[in-house]
Design a protein around this motif. Structure first.
Motif, PDB file in Angstrom:
ATOM      1  N   ILE A  53      -6.524  26.461 -17.054  1.00 33.05           N
ATOM      2  CA  ILE A  53      -5.945  25.267 -17.691  1.00 33.05           C
ATOM      3  C   ILE A  53      -4.506  25.062 -17.235  1.00 33.05           C
ATOM      4  O   ILE A  53      -4.082  23.936 -16.951  1.00 33.05           O
ATOM      5  N   THR A 165       3.583  28.672 -27.605  1.00 38.13           N
ATOM      6  CA  THR A 165       2.561  29.339 -28.409  1.00 38.13           C
ATOM      7  C   THR A 165       2.850  29.165 -29.899  1.00 38.13           C
ATOM      8  O   THR A 165       1.945  29.135 -30.721  1.00 38.13           O
ATOM      9  N   GLU A 282      -8.726  24.609 -32.767  1.00 35.05           N
ATOM     10  CA  GLU A 282      -7.331  24.900 -32.397  1.00 35.05           C
ATOM     11  C   GLU A 282      -6.400  23.769 -32.819  1.00 35.05           C
ATOM     12  O   GLU A 282      -6.789  22.609 -32.809  1.00 35.05           O
TER      13      GLU A 282
HETATM   14  C1  AVI Z   1      -1.550  28.882 -25.571  1.00 31.37           C
HETATM   15  N1  AVI Z   1      -1.234  27.524 -26.036  1.00 31.37           N
HETATM   16  C2  AVI Z   1       0.199  27.277 -26.057  1.00 31.37           C
HETATM   17  C3  AVI Z   1      -2.036  26.461 -25.415  1.00 31.37           C
HETATM   18  C4  AVI Z   1      -1.605  25.084 -25.959  1.00 31.37           C
HETATM   19  O1  AVI Z   1      -1.219  24.254 -25.137  1.00 31.37           O
HETATM   20  O2  AVI Z   1      -1.637  24.877 -27.161  1.00 31.37           O
HETATM   21  C5  AVI Z   1      -3.524  26.668 -25.631  1.00 31.37           C
HETATM   22  C6  AVI Z   1      -4.385  25.573 -25.085  1.00 31.37           C
HETATM   23  N2  AVI Z   1      -5.441  25.062 -25.648  1.00 31.37           N
HETATM   24  C7  AVI Z   1      -5.986  24.158 -24.914  1.00 31.37           C
HETATM   25  N3  AVI Z   1      -5.275  24.004 -23.842  1.00 31.37           N
HETATM   26  C8  AVI Z   1      -4.251  24.908 -23.908  1.00 31.37           C
END
Ligand code: AVI
Length: 328
Positions: A53, A165, A282
């Protein structure tokens, strides 16, 4: 039973099931709004997908933060100075950490991570790049107060928490963590923290729902993990990844949306989802100057400086833990 995987202790039952994962999933699927804590996205496959990603054209945070670290070395050096122990919350990135260390000439580097495997790999990488810099890895859950190695007792500390984070936590958890960081690092310590910025909704949604479908795979991987580790039969073909901007909370939410009515079982428990119902997997909070300052102040950190990348997408904030004093 407790089994050892590397140095990381994971509570497992007699059948080898990760008990914390099981209870989070079973509890989360039993709620009216189904929700599973985001930390379970990061098994080996999930961690690799997250690395992928960070390379995507739509996912700007990693590039934007790296640009700041690369471009502002002189200012970091002036505001932080040499001779500190850099305490990194997380085992460190092969690109960002060396940029900071080269800028400020620290006396020691202390990476903290709950995963011993990642920690050891990152620590030895770093030691090879900075011969002469003492590296003291500490395997610990940094959500709590951490006992730092005695070797850095007399050094002033700089906490480093890049990547935004902090944005993956709801405000109450974020404040708890920042307070614990203050406890860990002590009065007088500084903290350099990455916080992603509020911006155009389309840019944000694209960053979490990329054209190549890597973020979707990252989300689907959680379902695969549940089916594999918790004897589940969640029909993945009925679920679609969705990134939603929630303006009132200034956050992107990742969801898995049911495209039809489904029934499934996980660890012998039955669940149903109506078409359109979701599993929330998330949160990624975004900030502006005022909200990031407020979050830091709520946890006893006084902002000292703030840097943005050239497109104003991402912020790195330097804060200091001043001695507590009574208001106002
Ligand atoms: C680890 N974190 C900071 C990422 C974010 O951008 O929130 C996790 C993530 N989830 C999906 N894309 C990236």
């Amino acid at each position: 039973m407790t089994t050892q995987k590397g140095l990381k202790l994971v509570e497992r039952d007699e059948e080898g099931v990760n008990t914390a994962f099981r209870s989070d999933v079973l509890d989360g699927l039993s709620q009216p709004q189904k929700a599973i804590p985001a930390r379970w996205l990061y098994d080996d496959a999930g961690s690799q997908l997250f690395e992928d990603i960070t390379q995507l054209p739509e996912y700007y945070p990693t590039r934007a933060e790296t640009e700041i670290l690369r471009g502002r070395a002189k200012e970091f050096s002036a505001m932080i100075g040499p001779g500190r122990a850099v305490v990194e919350f997380g085992s460190g990135s092969s690109v960002k950490t060396p940029l900071l260390l080269s800028a400020i000439e620290p006396t020691a580097y202390v990476p903290l991570d709950i995963s011993g495997d990642f920690l050891r790999a990152a620590a030895s990488d770093l030691a090879a790049k900075f011969p002469g810099l003492p590296v003291y890895p500490v395997e610990a859950d940094f959500m709590r107060k951490v006992e730092l190695p005695g070797e850095i007792d007399d050094l002033p500390n700089l906490g480093f928490f890049p990547g935004s984070t902090i944005g993956n936590m709801v405000a109450r958890t974020a404040v708890d963590l920042l307070r614990n960081m203050r406890e860990t690092l002590g009065t007088g310590a500084q903290l350099l923290i990455g916080m992603d910025l509020i911006k155009d909704e389309n840019v944000l949604v694209a960053a979490y729902d990329d054209a190549a479908g890597v973020t979707a795979e990252f989300n689907y991987n959680l379902v695969r993990r549940i089916n594999r580790e918790l004897d589940g039969d969640i029909p993945l073909d009925a679920l679609t990844h969705e990134a939603r901007w929630k303006d009132d909370f200034a956050r992107i939410e990742m969801h898995l949306v049911a495209g039809r009515d489904i029934e499934f079982s996980v660890y012998d428990r039955s669940f149903r989802m109506k078409s359109g119902e979701t599993i929330h997997t998330e949160n990624s909070h975004k900030f502006n100057r005022r909200t990031s300052n407020m979050l830091l102040l709520a946890a006893g950190w006084e902002p000292q400086a703030r840097w943005l990348d050239s497109e104003n997408r991402f912020s790195l904030i330097l804060a200091v833990a001043r001695p507590e004093r009574s208001a106002p």
